[in-house]
Scaffold this motif. Structure first.
Motif, mmCIF file in Angstrom:
data_model
loop_
_atom_site.group_PDB
_atom_site.id
_atom_site.type_symbol
_atom_site.label_atom_id
_atom_site.label_comp_id
_atom_site.label_asym_id
_atom_site.label_seq_id
_atom_site.Cartn_x
_atom_site.Cartn_y
_atom_site.Cartn_z
ATOM 1 N N MET A 199 0.861 -1.168 0.000
ATOM 2 C CA MET A 199 0.000 0.000 0.000
ATOM 3 C C MET A 199 0.899 1.219 0.000
ATOM 4 S SD MET A 199 -3.157 -1.087 2.550
ATOM 5 C CE MET A 199 -3.497 0.632 2.915
ATOM 6 N N VAL A 200 0.475 2.294 -0.676
ATOM 7 C CA VAL A 200 1.341 3.462 -0.834
ATOM 8 C C VAL A 200 0.561 4.741 -0.560
ATOM 9 C CG1 VAL A 200 2.786 2.260 -2.523
ATOM 10 C CG2 VAL A 200 0.892 3.702 -3.313
ATOM 11 N N SER A 201 1.305 5.788 -0.223
ATOM 12 C CA SER A 201 0.753 7.134 -0.066
ATOM 13 C C SER A 201 1.682 8.119 -0.749
ATOM 14 C CB SER A 201 0.602 7.499 1.414
ATOM 15 O OG SER A 201 0.208 8.856 1.563
ATOM 16 N N ASP A 202 1.115 9.021 -1.536
ATOM 17 C CA ASP A 202 1.897 10.053 -2.212
ATOM 18 C C ASP A 202 1.643 11.444 -1.650
ATOM 19 O OD1 ASP A 202 3.215 8.346 -4.076
ATOM 20 O OD2 ASP A 202 1.365 8.220 -5.240
ATOM 21 N N ASP A 203 0.935 11.530 -0.525
ATOM 22 C CA ASP A 203 0.635 12.828 0.062
ATOM 23 C C ASP A 203 0.915 12.841 1.562
ATOM 24 O OD1 ASP A 203 -1.435 11.221 0.933
ATOM 25 O OD2 ASP A 203 -2.993 12.269 -0.193
ATOM 26 N N GLY A 204 2.017 12.218 1.936
ATOM 27 C CA GLY A 204 2.438 12.259 3.328
ATOM 28 C C GLY A 204 1.544 11.521 4.280
ATOM 29 N N GLY A 205 0.853 10.484 3.800
ATOM 30 C CA GLY A 205 0.020 9.665 4.661
ATOM 31 C C GLY A 205 -1.415 10.124 4.770
ATOM 32 N N ALA A 206 -1.783 11.208 4.052
ATOM 33 C CA ALA A 206 -3.162 11.690 4.117
ATOM 34 C C ALA A 206 -4.126 10.704 3.467
ATOM 35 C CB ALA A 206 -3.273 13.060 3.450
ATOM 36 N N THR A 207 -3.716 10.106 2.364
ATOM 37 C CA THR A 207 -4.516 9.082 1.697
ATOM 38 C C THR A 207 -3.613 7.919 1.318
ATOM 39 O OG1 THR A 207 -4.189 10.055 -0.514
ATOM 40 C CG2 THR A 207 -6.111 10.800 0.757
ATOM 41 N N TRP A 208 -4.233 6.731 1.200
ATOM 42 C CA TRP A 208 -3.497 5.512 0.882
ATOM 43 C C TRP A 208 -4.209 4.777 -0.243
ATOM 44 C CZ3 TRP A 208 1.097 4.231 3.270
ATOM 45 C CH2 TRP A 208 1.450 5.036 4.371
ATOM 46 N N GLN A 209 -3.408 4.083 -1.085
ATOM 47 C CA GLN A 209 -3.946 3.316 -2.190
ATOM 48 C C GLN A 209 -3.308 1.931 -2.215
ATOM 49 O OE1 GLN A 209 -2.164 6.392 -3.085
ATOM 50 N NE2 GLN A 209 -4.020 7.424 -2.364
ATOM 51 N N ALA A 210 -4.042 0.974 -2.742
ATOM 52 C CA ALA A 210 -3.493 -0.365 -2.929
ATOM 53 C C ALA A 210 -2.535 -0.363 -4.110
ATOM 54 C CB ALA A 210 -4.619 -1.363 -3.180
ATOM 55 N N GLY A 211 -1.372 -0.957 -3.923
ATOM 56 C CA GLY A 211 -0.479 -1.221 -5.038
ATOM 57 C C GLY A 211 -0.850 -2.560 -5.650
ATOM 58 N N GLY A 212 0.059 -3.155 -6.378
ATOM 59 C CA GLY A 212 -0.222 -4.460 -6.959
ATOM 60 C C GLY A 212 0.087 -5.586 -5.995
#
Length: 426
Positions: free
Chosen positions: A236-249
């Motif tokens: 799982m990754v976040s590109d906004d300093g942990g504000a939102t998270w997304q599933a990777g592969g």
């Protein structure tokens, strides 16, 4: 990895001579070679079975913050050693490189108590997994960022995911925020009934992306032993300093507990516990830590013991230029819990293609571990252990007349020179 695309590091003759002298001296003194050589600290017990009214402490992790603080955490299991039941996340903090530690504190989950997960593998239903009012807080994972904030992610009942943040080196934490929706992004690949982070630590990539390893399982498909046939490891990754998270592969189908590190060229390596009968660690690579994961490959040099492993990138030192990769775990390929012993550290200087450096860190019963790099270049290892004098029966590292690796969680530290790397000028 299975292919050899880089030079192999080898111990230099002077280094081997020094090591041989240290080993002989240790044998004469009746001490472990590592301590006699003076490069490995005596272990400090951080969490001891029975302390604080908790039956067992398990699943350790460790990070070093931007300010140089050391955070070590684990699952505090209240009534039994089982993976489910009344479980809290406890943390201890050091501001002097691990020489002294503050008292343990509960850091998650401090929100409302939540319902239990009704899904469980058949083999666990035969054990005591706690009553209906107990709450499992599990698989905490921490990211220490370069700018200072520290992120802690954890699960409730292997089915709900939460995030908290600290801006004061782990002294205080934000209110928990649920991020389970991010894990739902994996359902196209695995319609999971259980989700868990790491365990261990996550990472911040050079570009600022936050990456945490995660594993998932669907118990509706199982083999004759009740083990899931549909499970895997990813991120799982976040590109906004942990504000939102997304599933990777999903990086490794049929993978389990996993760890990640950024390589010298910016790619991310994920290594995972697995059930491959060849008993070797599996690894997959991604350019961005989330997508395009490569076909998993066995790492010939790293045994697979059906156990979580420590994995960290070391920037190197003036004497031992980096970056380097370090891996820790029991030195065995037997998968029974009683075989978890001899905590060992492996090293790679070619981005994990080969792991020619290997050294025993702690003999005796040992299981899960994690690694972090201190500001002075020393490496701190936090690990489960059956250290002498802390076994539940009074015998060193034993329970019911068998080896027992979960008597305590301890910390030690070592220099890169202890691994006997070849010097660049040799």
């Amino acid at each position: 990895m299975t292919e050899d695309n880089g030079p192999r590091a080898r111990p230099s003759r002077p280094a081997l001579a020094c090591l041989a002298f240290a080993v002989v001296a240790a044998l004469l003194a009746g001490l472990p070679a590592a301590e006699a050589a003076g490069a490995v600290e005596d272990p400090t017990i951080l969490f001891r079975q029975g302390d604080g009214g908790f039956h067992t402490y398990r699943i350790p992790g460790v990070v070093v913050t931007a300010r140089g603080g050391v955070l070590a955490w684990c699952e505090a299991r209240k009534f039994t050693a089982a993976d489910r039941g009344e479980i809290e996340i406890h943390l201890r903090r050091s501001i002097d490189g691990g020489r002294s530690w503050d008292n343990a504190r509960q850091v998650a989950h401090l929100g409302p108590r939540l319902a239990r997960n009704p899904h469980m593998p058949e083999r666990k239903k035969l054990k005591n997994m706690g009553g209906p009012d107990e709450q499992t807080v599990n698989n905490a994972i921490v990211i220490a960022t370069r700018a200072g904030p520290v992120h802690l992610l954890y699960c409730i009942e292997y089915m709900r995911c939460f995030h908290v943040r600290s801006d004061d080196d782990g002294l205080t934490w934000s209110e928990p925020r649920e991020i389970t929706r991010a894990a739902d992004g994996f359902r196209r690949r695995i319609d999971w009934q259980a989700v868990a982070f790491g365990p261990g630590h996550g990472i911040e990539l050079a570009g600022g992306r936050l990456v945490v390893p995660v594993w998932l399982a669907d118990y509706r498909r199982a083999d004759g032993t009740g083990r899931s046939l549909s499970h895997g490891s990813g991120t799982m990754v976040s590109d906004d300093g942990g504000a939102t998270w997304q599933a990777g592969g999903v990086a490794i189908r049929r993978g389990g507990e996993s760890a990640v590190a950024e390589l010298s060229d910016g790619r991310v390596m994920l290594t995972a516990r697995n059930s491959d009968p060849r008993n070797r660690r599996l690894a997959s690579l991604s350019d961005d830590g989330a997508t395009g994961w490569s076909e998993p490959r066995l790492i010939d040099d790293l045994p697979e013991w059906g156990c979580m492993a420590g994995f960290v990138r070391h920037p190197g030192t003036a004497t031992f230029p980096g970056p380097l990769l370090l891996h820790s775990g029991p030195d065995t390929d037997a998968r029974v819990h009683s075989a978890r012993r001899d905590l060992t550290v492996w090293g790679s200087r070619d981005d994990g293609r080969t792991w020619p450096v290997k050294r025993l860190l702690r003999p005796g019963s040992a299981a899960y571990s994690d690694l972090a790099v201190l500001p002075n270049g020393r490496v701190i290892c936090v690990f489960e252990s059956g250290l002498p004098g802390v076994g539940p029966t009074g015998k060193p590292g034993e329970k019911k007349e068998r080896p027992w690796a979960y008597a305590c969680i301890a910390a030690t530290a070592f220099d890169l020179s202890w691994l006997v790397w070849e010097r660049e000028d040799d």
